[in-house]
Write an enzyme that holds these catalytic residues in place. Structure first.
Site, PDB file in Angstrom:
ATOM      1  N   ASP A   1      -7.633   2.018  -3.883  1.00  0.00           N
ATOM      2  CA  ASP A   1      -7.500   1.045  -2.793  1.00  0.00           C
ATOM      3  C   ASP A   1      -6.520  -0.042  -3.245  1.00  0.00           C
ATOM      4  O   ASP A   1      -5.897   0.070  -4.295  1.00  0.00           O
ATOM      5  CB  ASP A   1      -8.864   0.442  -2.431  1.00  0.00           C
ATOM      6  CG  ASP A   1      -9.328  -0.535  -3.488  1.00  0.00           C
ATOM      7  OD1 ASP A   1      -8.940  -0.385  -4.648  1.00  0.00           O
ATOM      8  OD2 ASP A   1     -10.066  -1.474  -3.148  1.00  0.00           O
TER       9      ASP A   1
ATOM     10  N   GLU B   1     -18.436   0.873   3.731  1.00  0.00           N
ATOM     11  CA  GLU B   1     -17.063   1.251   3.395  1.00  0.00           C
ATOM     12  C   GLU B   1     -16.140   1.196   4.607  1.00  0.00           C
ATOM     13  O   GLU B   1     -14.994   0.770   4.500  1.00  0.00           O
ATOM     14  CB  GLU B   1     -17.032   2.651   2.766  1.00  0.00           C
ATOM     15  CG  GLU B   1     -17.616   2.703   1.360  1.00  0.00           C
ATOM     16  CD  GLU B   1     -16.930   1.741   0.399  1.00  0.00           C
ATOM     17  OE1 GLU B   1     -15.759   1.408   0.624  1.00  0.00           O
ATOM     18  OE2 GLU B   1     -17.579   1.318  -0.569  1.00  0.00           O
TER      19      GLU B   1
ATOM     20  N   TYR C   1      -9.619   7.344   0.282  1.00  0.00           N
ATOM     21  CA  TYR C   1     -10.342   6.266  -0.395  1.00  0.00           C
ATOM     22  C   TYR C   1     -11.832   6.308  -0.069  1.00  0.00           C
ATOM     23  O   TYR C   1     -12.690   6.281  -0.959  1.00  0.00           O
ATOM     24  CB  TYR C   1      -9.790   4.875  -0.026  1.00  0.00           C
ATOM     25  CG  TYR C   1     -10.818   3.843  -0.368  1.00  0.00           C
ATOM     26  CD1 TYR C   1     -11.018   3.496  -1.698  1.00  0.00           C
ATOM     27  CD2 TYR C   1     -11.689   3.341   0.598  1.00  0.00           C
ATOM     28  CE1 TYR C   1     -12.039   2.640  -2.058  1.00  0.00           C
ATOM     29  CE2 TYR C   1     -12.711   2.486   0.247  1.00  0.00           C
ATOM     30  CZ  TYR C   1     -12.891   2.133  -1.071  1.00  0.00           C
ATOM     31  OH  TYR C   1     -13.913   1.324  -1.440  1.00  0.00           O
TER      32      TYR C   1
END
Length: 349
Positions: free
Chosen positions: A134, A33, A116
């Site tokens: 996102d 991520e 996020y």
DNA sequence: AAGGCGGGGCT
DNA sequence: AGCCCAGCCTT
């Protein structure tokens, strides 16, 4: 809930096969991520493999030096991600017993983890009911619901967050989140989305009104500024003078050559007459161009870089605290930014 | 609320 | 040349 079910049905058909989807290890999901923030999957993929191979656990990661992390990160950009990951890994090692947290609240407290990323990790690793928001989600929701509020305004973030939360499938948070992001990335693309064969072609506000290319709305930022970098290559026998960049500018903590920045192009005469140059290299240094001016584009800067070779009669007049002679064979070990490693690849060091 | 922070691919 | 990418942090 129709929206979410349709989305997940689409996902079952079309989902991408991505390595970080094959694990429930929060550490590896975190790695992916952070790497993928503002970064395309194809660009981040090799870095993901590089990191998981080098550091099997978050403790291994934490035990490395920041320089090692930045070296592995070299070329990926937004280097604060690497520096923040290092800090976060040490927090997990020292405060969480080396166990990577999976709850939204704790994740959010880690450096480099925003709303996020906390939602992504907590849902993917632990199925916590947190809706991701996102660039893909902004685009899908803006088009489907016809929302014209700018996605990068404070109001827009509020509006979209509320809708994203409403739409989340609380029974399948992980799969729903993956589905809406993959849908945005593969199908509801920024340019030339596949509207004709879209499962939402009858219900999508933007498509039914022919406004797909008008959405989402985004406020324009400032334009680029020009900067002129003059780099000095100083070699003596088997050493090379390198410089580590400090805070408050691009490429923090990365290595480069001694640098003279100016607000315009400088030629050799200009430089030999420059006060800064003379104070470090002296009056009678010999200067020649190693690489003509090249343009390097960043998001909000155009950097025009020229590389000079310096030959001194004697020693350096002064040495800045962030300058150091590096043995040539150790050069590869330093974390450098794109401008520098591209130059080094093209020359014969 | 706005600006800073990389590098690459696509149009 | 401009936009966007599995955004975050600081001011």
């Amino acid at each position: 809930m129709i929206f979410g079910e349709e989305l997940q049905a689409w996902y079952q058909e079309h989902k991408r096969d991505l390595p970080w989807r094959e694990t429930h290890d929060a550490y590896k999901i975190w790695l992916s991520e952070i790497i993928l923030q503002q970064t395309r999957v194809e660009q981040g993929m090799p870095y993901y493999y590089r990191f998981v191979e080098r550091f099997n656990t978050v403790v291994d990661f934490a035990n490395a030096d920041e320089d090692d992390i930045l070296h592995l990160w070299q070329g990926l950009g937004y280097y604060s991600r690497g520096r923040n990951m290092h800090k976060a890994a040490r927090i997990v090692r020292d405060q969480y017993n080396g166990i990577f947290p999976v709850d939204y609240k704790t994740l959010l407290s880690l450096p480099g983890v925003g709303e996020y990323t906390a939602a992504a990790i907590s849902s993917f690793a632990n199925n916590e009911a947190q809706a991701v928001l996102d660039g893909n989600v902004f685009r899908v929701l803006a088009r489907y619901y016809g929302i014209e509020t700018p996605i990068n305004s404070t109001e827009g973030k509020k509006v979209f967050a509320a809708i994203a939360k409403e739409n989340l499938d609380h029974n399948h948070p992980a799969q729903y989140n993956q589905a809406i992001m993959d849908f945005g990335a593969i199908h509801c693309k920024p340019k030339q989305p596949l509207c004709e064969q879209c499962v939402f072609r009858l219900s999508c506000y933007a498509f039914t009104r022919g406004e797909v290319n008008q959405l989402p709305v985004k406020l324009k930022g400032k334009g680029s500024r020009d900067r002129y970098f003059n780099y000095f290559i100083l070699k003596n026998s088997d050493h090379l003078l390198m410089s580590k960049r400090g805070e408050g500018d691009v490429w923090q903590n990365l290595y480069e050559f001694p640098l003279l920045e100016s607000d315009h192009t400088m030629d050799i005469i200009d430089i030999l007459n420059d006060k800064w140059f003379v104070s470090y290299f002296g009056q009678d240094a010999d200067l020649s161009i190693l690489q003509q001016q090249t343009k390097h584009i960043l998001s909000h800067q155009n950097i025009y870089a020229t590389f000079f070779e310096v030959r001194l009669k004697g020693d350096l007049i002064q040495k800045k605290s962030n300058w150091d002679y590096v043995i040539l064979k150790d050069l590869d070990k330093l974390a450098k930014h794109k401008l520098i490693f591209t130059f080094l690849e093209r020359s014969n060091f």
